[in-house]
Design an enzyme around this catalytic site. Structure first.
Site, PDB file in Angstrom:
ATOM      1  N   ASN A  77       0.835  -1.181   0.000  1.00 50.99           N
ATOM      2  CA  ASN A  77       0.000   0.000   0.000  1.00 50.99           C
ATOM      3  C   ASN A  77       0.886   1.253   0.000  1.00 50.99           C
ATOM      4  OD1 ASN A  77      -2.404   1.542   0.145  1.00 50.99           O
ATOM      5  ND2 ASN A  77      -3.357  -0.038   1.409  1.00 50.99           N
ATOM      6  N   HIS A 107      23.346   0.796  12.528  1.00 53.99           N
ATOM      7  CA  HIS A 107      24.421   1.728  12.879  1.00 53.99           C
ATOM      8  C   HIS A 107      25.121   1.226  14.136  1.00 53.99           C
ATOM      9  CE1 HIS A 107      22.802   4.590   9.979  1.00 53.99           C
ATOM     10  NE2 HIS A 107      21.622   4.174  10.394  1.00 53.99           N
ATOM     11  N   THR A 157      11.389  -6.662  16.267  1.00 59.08           N
ATOM     12  CA  THR A 157      12.809  -6.678  16.595  1.00 59.08           C
ATOM     13  C   THR A 157      13.404  -8.075  16.550  1.00 59.08           C
ATOM     14  OG1 THR A 157      12.341  -6.915  18.958  1.00 59.08           O
ATOM     15  CG2 THR A 157      12.534  -4.664  18.101  1.00 59.08           C
ATOM     16  N   ARG A 172       5.264  -8.767  20.144  1.00 61.40           N
ATOM     17  CA  ARG A 172       5.200 -10.024  20.913  1.00 61.40           C
ATOM     18  C   ARG A 172       4.042 -10.855  20.373  1.00 61.40           C
ATOM     19  NH1 ARG A 172       9.872  -9.424  22.896  1.00 61.40           N
ATOM     20  NH2 ARG A 172      10.195  -8.229  24.774  1.00 61.40           N
TER      21      ARG A 172
END
Length: 178
Positions: A77, A107, A157, A172
């Site tokens: 989208n 980084h 993550t 989660r």
């Protein structure tokens, strides 16, 4: 860079590659959403590593474009950001909501190395038949298994198991209700 090693983003070759991708992304942004005409097909084929007919509603933002690979039947989208300093692979029939960010760029944690311009990247793999809700963020090195669902606004993550539903920040697993 593609191998995940440190690199200098100001390297002239990388700057030229990003400029090329930005020009192509601007051409895509200037096109009309709808059936893919020859001009739009040419831009998507040149911009992406593998297009495979993915429906991409502009604007679509990339670093290089050529490190992004779509299997057939994908949908993105409006307003997605795919930072492809490492490879991004998206499986067949995956649907990606508006304003989703898929970010391979990373980084150093050390401020002196960041100040020196050192960067790196880790690949992202998104399986087949995945649904990623609006404004979700997928971070470097993540693998999303086939059939997974990522809730709107989630920050992913860690890897997501096949068939799992995740939501939140950090994302989660969500228990499905009967």
């Amino acid at each position: 860079m593609i191998a995940g090693l440190d690199y200098d983003a100001s390297d002239p070759e990388l700057v030229a590659m990003r400029a090329r991708a930005q020009r192509l992304a601007q051409q895509l942004a200037g096109s009309v959403d709808g059936p893919v005409d020859d001009a739009r097909r040419a831009v998507l084929t040149e911009l992406l590593g593998t297009w495979n007919g993915a429906v991409i509603r502009p604007p679509f933002f990339v670093d290089f474009g050529r490190h992004i690979h779509f299997e057939p039947g994908c949908f993105l989208n409006y307003n997605c950001v795919f930072l492809d300093v490492a490879e991004i692979r998206v499986g067949a029939r995956t649907q990606i909501g508006p304003a989703v960010q898929v970010l391979t760029a990373d980084h150093p944690r050390d401020p002196a190395r960041r100040a020196a311009g050192v960067e790196s990247g880790r690949p992202i793999r998104i399986g087949a038949d995945v649904w990623i809700g609006a404004a979700a963020i997928v971070l470097p090195g993540v693998t999303v298994g086939d059939g997974a669902i990522i809730g709107a606004g989630a920050v992913v993550t860690r890897d997501v198991a096949p068939g799992a539903t995740v939501a939140g920040n950090p994302a989660r697993p969500v228990q499905r209700r009967a």
